[in-house]
Design a protein around this motif. Structure first.
Motif, PDB file in Angstrom:
ATOM      1  N   PHE A  82      30.630  25.469  27.032  1.00  0.00           N
ATOM      2  CA  PHE A  82      31.006  24.933  28.338  1.00  0.00           C
ATOM      3  C   PHE A  82      32.156  25.698  28.979  1.00  0.00           C
ATOM      4  O   PHE A  82      32.602  25.326  30.062  1.00  0.00           O
ATOM      5  N   PHE A  83      32.648  26.763  28.338  1.00  0.00           N
ATOM      6  CA  PHE A  83      33.740  27.531  28.949  1.00  0.00           C
ATOM      7  C   PHE A  83      33.342  28.057  30.328  1.00  0.00           C
ATOM      8  O   PHE A  83      34.203  28.325  31.176  1.00  0.00           O
ATOM      9  N   ALA A  84      32.026  28.224  30.556  1.00  0.00           N
ATOM     10  CA  ALA A  84      31.571  28.728  31.854  1.00  0.00           C
ATOM     11  C   ALA A  84      31.882  27.752  32.976  1.00  0.00           C
ATOM     12  O   ALA A  84      31.964  28.161  34.148  1.00  0.00           O
ATOM     13  N   ILE A  85      32.039  26.479  32.658  1.00  0.00           N
ATOM     14  CA  ILE A  85      32.300  25.490  33.712  1.00  0.00           C
ATOM     15  C   ILE A  85      33.714  25.643  34.273  1.00  0.00           C
ATOM     16  O   ILE A  85      33.884  25.819  35.485  1.00  0.00           O
ATOM     17  N   PRO A  86      34.768  25.595  33.447  1.00  0.00           N
ATOM     18  CA  PRO A  86      36.108  25.761  34.030  1.00  0.00           C
ATOM     19  C   PRO A  86      36.328  27.115  34.678  1.00  0.00           C
ATOM     20  O   PRO A  86      37.043  27.224  35.674  1.00  0.00           O
ATOM     21  N   TYR A  87      35.691  28.159  34.127  1.00  0.00           N
ATOM     22  CA  TYR A  87      35.951  29.468  34.746  1.00  0.00           C
ATOM     23  C   TYR A  87      35.298  29.573  36.112  1.00  0.00           C
ATOM     24  O   TYR A  87      35.835  30.226  37.018  1.00  0.00           O
ATOM     25  N   THR A  88      34.164  28.886  36.324  1.00  0.00           N
ATOM     26  CA  THR A  88      33.568  28.912  37.666  1.00  0.00           C
ATOM     27  C   THR A  88      34.234  27.904  38.595  1.00  0.00           C
ATOM     28  O   THR A  88      33.858  27.806  39.761  1.00  0.00           O
ATOM     29  N   VAL A  89      35.197  27.149  38.094  1.00  0.00           N
ATOM     30  CA  VAL A  89      36.048  26.318  38.957  1.00  0.00           C
ATOM     31  C   VAL A  89      37.327  27.081  39.311  1.00  0.00           C
ATOM     32  O   VAL A  89      37.772  27.076  40.462  1.00  0.00           O
ATOM     33  N   LEU A  90      37.887  27.768  38.323  1.00  0.00           N
ATOM     34  CA  LEU A  90      39.144  28.500  38.536  1.00  0.00           C
ATOM     35  C   LEU A  90      39.010  29.619  39.557  1.00  0.00           C
ATOM     36  O   LEU A  90      39.988  29.964  40.233  1.00  0.00           O
ATOM     37  N   ILE A  91      37.828  30.212  39.671  1.00  0.00           N
ATOM     38  CA  ILE A  91      37.700  31.367  40.560  1.00  0.00           C
ATOM     39  C   ILE A  91      37.867  31.003  42.029  1.00  0.00           C
ATOM     40  O   ILE A  91      38.271  31.853  42.832  1.00  0.00           O
ATOM     41  N   TYR A  92      37.609  29.758  42.403  1.00  0.00           N
ATOM     42  CA  TYR A  92      37.572  29.460  43.835  1.00  0.00           C
ATOM     43  C   TYR A  92      38.954  29.335  44.487  1.00  0.00           C
ATOM     44  O   TYR A  92      39.125  29.771  45.634  1.00  0.00           O
ATOM     45  N   PRO A  93      39.971  28.772  43.827  1.00  0.00           N
ATOM     46  CA  PRO A  93      41.318  28.899  44.417  1.00  0.00           C
ATOM     47  C   PRO A  93      41.753  30.351  44.573  1.00  0.00           C
ATOM     48  O   PRO A  93      42.363  30.722  45.589  1.00  0.00           O
ATOM     49  N   LEU A  94      41.425  31.171  43.562  1.00  0.00           N
ATOM     50  CA  LEU A  94      41.724  32.609  43.667  1.00  0.00           C
ATOM     51  C   LEU A  94      40.989  33.225  44.848  1.00  0.00           C
ATOM     52  O   LEU A  94      41.556  34.011  45.621  1.00  0.00           O
ATOM     53  N   LEU A  95      39.728  32.872  44.997  1.00  0.00           N
ATOM     54  CA  LEU A  95      38.930  33.380  46.110  1.00  0.00           C
ATOM     55  C   LEU A  95      39.552  32.980  47.447  1.00  0.00           C
ATOM     56  O   LEU A  95      39.686  33.806  48.364  1.00  0.00           O
ATOM     57  N   TYR A  96      39.951  31.734  47.565  1.00  0.00           N
ATOM     58  CA  TYR A  96      40.508  31.219  48.826  1.00  0.00           C
ATOM     59  C   TYR A  96      41.805  31.942  49.197  1.00  0.00           C
ATOM     60  O   TYR A  96      42.041  32.258  50.372  1.00  0.00           O
ATOM     61  N   LEU A  97      42.631  32.225  48.210  1.00  0.00           N
ATOM     62  CA  LEU A  97      43.955  32.769  48.478  1.00  0.00           C
ATOM     63  C   LEU A  97      43.951  34.273  48.720  1.00  0.00           C
ATOM     64  O   LEU A  97      44.824  34.787  49.422  1.00  0.00           O
ATOM     65  N   THR A  98      42.993  34.981  48.143  1.00  0.00           N
ATOM     66  CA  THR A  98      43.084  36.446  48.156  1.00  0.00           C
ATOM     67  C   THR A  98      42.004  37.149  48.973  1.00  0.00           C
ATOM     68  O   THR A  98      42.309  38.097  49.710  1.00  0.00           O
ATOM     69  N   PHE A  99      40.767  36.712  48.868  1.00  0.00           N
ATOM     70  CA  PHE A  99      39.693  37.517  49.427  1.00  0.00           C
ATOM     71  C   PHE A  99      39.590  37.477  50.955  1.00  0.00           C
ATOM     72  O   PHE A  99      39.052  38.424  51.539  1.00  0.00           O
TER      73      PHE A  99
END
Length: 518
Positions: A82-99
């Protein structure tokens, strides 16, 4: 070869595959543009609005191999998968702030790849090449593993063969993919992603309702899966940490693997392509808010690993668990629908990956180092040809390389991709680092990460932190070395190279400067 075909499932599968083939070629006429222009062929003219981007990015990131592999890991060892679940949640704040900042500067400066931006920011050809080669190395096995997902469902239909005939359906499917990607560019996967994502939502919703109803509810599913995983752990004498809950020694590796994977994901050329084709920085922000819906979907997909245990599925290869679960729990025609969704789920990311790799090779390897005088139309032609070469290379990996080796390379790709994070992301906020310092840091991270990962018999994802019992993801350990080296060298060697960007380039452009394709 076809004596044991499940014909109802196969006919449904062929029908939907034919539908997306038609859509792939039709996409060339969608909002007609000059597809001999690399920005139109490779980035859709940078005009995909929020809805198109949501389907495309979701289809690009949540792949066929994800649908097969995540529940396979859960089936094999339980909660660690299930590690794939938190990592696909963590990416979106990063996406919002940087991309949004990256999109804005790329829009103004006509950057089409991460390496384009890195060269513009640091004026360092070595760093540009490092970013480009890293992306190309990591993408090839990633495309190959989409074929693994497709091949699993083709085998589940009952197709059998020896030698090259065993790969015949897969080869035909990839030839068709190559042709309509060459013809339509990024518009093809963008259009097909609508069909793919809707189909996956339908079969996942059906699975989380129908399968538990047949198996006695989720309580019964967890009880059955827990008993089987506990027995597996006991039989291994503690060598296999399998169970419904993480063991204490799994917690640090689980957390660091999730964090590192999140940092690496949007560094891949295909993820970058999916973002830079957006119509505006606002489109990226809206998708950072909306894309977690796919993470909810992924959570249900992961649970299918437990459902397979409760349904009594016994397979030698855990990657066969989900296809066999569908065959057992659904009518043949609906199993064919599910298999078609997974196969189409391979086509969308494979197309975007090949386009992203082709853009990167053309812009950041061929043009600066081989033929600086290449014109815009020649760029587009070369990129189209390279997209074919990339697909042929990925197919060759499946035909001639053991799948285990391809999987090891793909997992190693995450360790590699995180090494370009400082050059891309830190550069969006500071120019303190120099091209030389980041290049040297990248080299240190690549060497250390590869050395840590390459075990005597298989890829090793984590190592103990110094003399402690705390396991840490190799990618993060290598990244720490990368940033340390880059920081020390940046302090010793002042940054004197010109920067073609300026502060205003990172702000959202006025609406009058952009065009939206809906």
């Amino acid at each position: 070869m076809i004596d044991h075909l499940n014909w109802p499932a196969t006919l449904v599968f062929i029908g939907f595959f034919g539908l997306v083939t038609v859509l792939g070629f039709f996409a060339a006429r969608w909002k007609t543009a000059d597809l001999n222009d690399l920005a139109e062929w490779g980035l859709g003219g940078r005009r995909f609005g929020p809805v198109i981007s949501w389907f495309l990015i979701g289809g690009d990131l949540y792949t066929a191999y994800t649908i097969i592999a995540v529940p396979a890991v859960v089936y094999a060892i339980g909660s660690y998968g299930f590690f794939a679940i938190p990592y696909t949640v963590l990416i979106y704040p990063l996406l919002y702030l940087t991309f949004p900042r990256l999109w804005s500067v790329a829009h103004r400066k006509n950057y089409m790849t991460a390496a384009d931006y890195v060269f513009g920011r640091y004026n360092h050809r070595g760093l540009e090449l490092a970013v480009a080669i890293t992306g190309l190395l990591a993408t090839m096995p990633y495309i190959a593993l989409q074929l693994v997902g497709m091949e699993k469902v083709i085998q589940a239909l009952g197709f059998e063969g020896q030698g090259w005939l065993a790969h015949l359906p897969l080869t035909l499917a990839f030839v068709i993919l190559a042709l309509y990607t060459y013809t339509s560019g990024l518009r093809a996967p963008a259009m097909i992603s609508f069909v793919k994502d809707i189909m996956i939502y339908i079969f996942v919703i059906a699975a989380i309702i129908v399968i538990p109803a047949k198996l006695g509810g989720y309580g019964a599913i967890f009880d059955a899966a827990g008993a089987i995983l506990d027995a597996k752990a006991s039989a291994s004498g503690g060598k296999v940490a399998a169970g419904l809950l993480l063991s204490p020694q799994q917690m640090a590796p689980y957390a660091t693997l999730a964090i590192g994977s999140a940092m690496a994901l949007f560094m891949y050329p295909h993820a970058m392509t999916g973002l830079l084709c957006a119509s505006s920085a606002s489109t990226i922000r809206k998708n950072a808010i909306a894309l977690p819906a796919y993470s909810v979907l992924l959570c249900f997909i992961a649970l299918m690993g437990y459902m397979a245990h409760a349904a009594g599925i016994k397979v030698d290869n855990p990657q066969d668990a989900v296809p066999q679960l569908f065959l057992k729990m659904f009518p043949s025609w609906f199993a064919g629908f599910c298999f078609a969704a997974i196969a189409i789920g391979a086509l969308v990311p494979a197309a975007v990956m090949s386009i992203g790799a082709a853009n990167t090779f053309t812009r950041n390897v061929w043009k600066p180092f081989i033929n600086p005088a290449i014109g815009p139309r020649q760029e587009a032609t070369l990129a189209k040809l390279m997209s074919l070469v990339v697909k042929v290379g990925a197919l060759a990996v499946i035909l001639f390389m053991p799948t285990k080796f391809a999987l090891d390379l793909q997992l190693l790709g995450g360790v590699w991709m995180i090494q370009i994070f400082p050059a891309v992301i830190l550069g969006l906020f500071t120019r303190w680092f120099s091209g030389w310092s980041l290049f040297t840091g990248w080299a240190a991270g690549m060497i250390l990460g590869t050395w840590l990962a390459w075990g005597p018999t298989a890829w090793v994802p984590v190592h103990k932190l110094f003399d402690t019992d705390i396991g840490v993801y190799n990618g993060l350990m290598a990244l720490a070395a990368n940033v340390t080296v880059a920081t020390v060298l940046a302090a010793l060697l002042p940054n004197t190279a010109p920067d073609e960007t300026k502060a205003a380039d990172y702000e959202d452009p006025p609406l009058g400067e952009i065009t939206i394709l809906t």
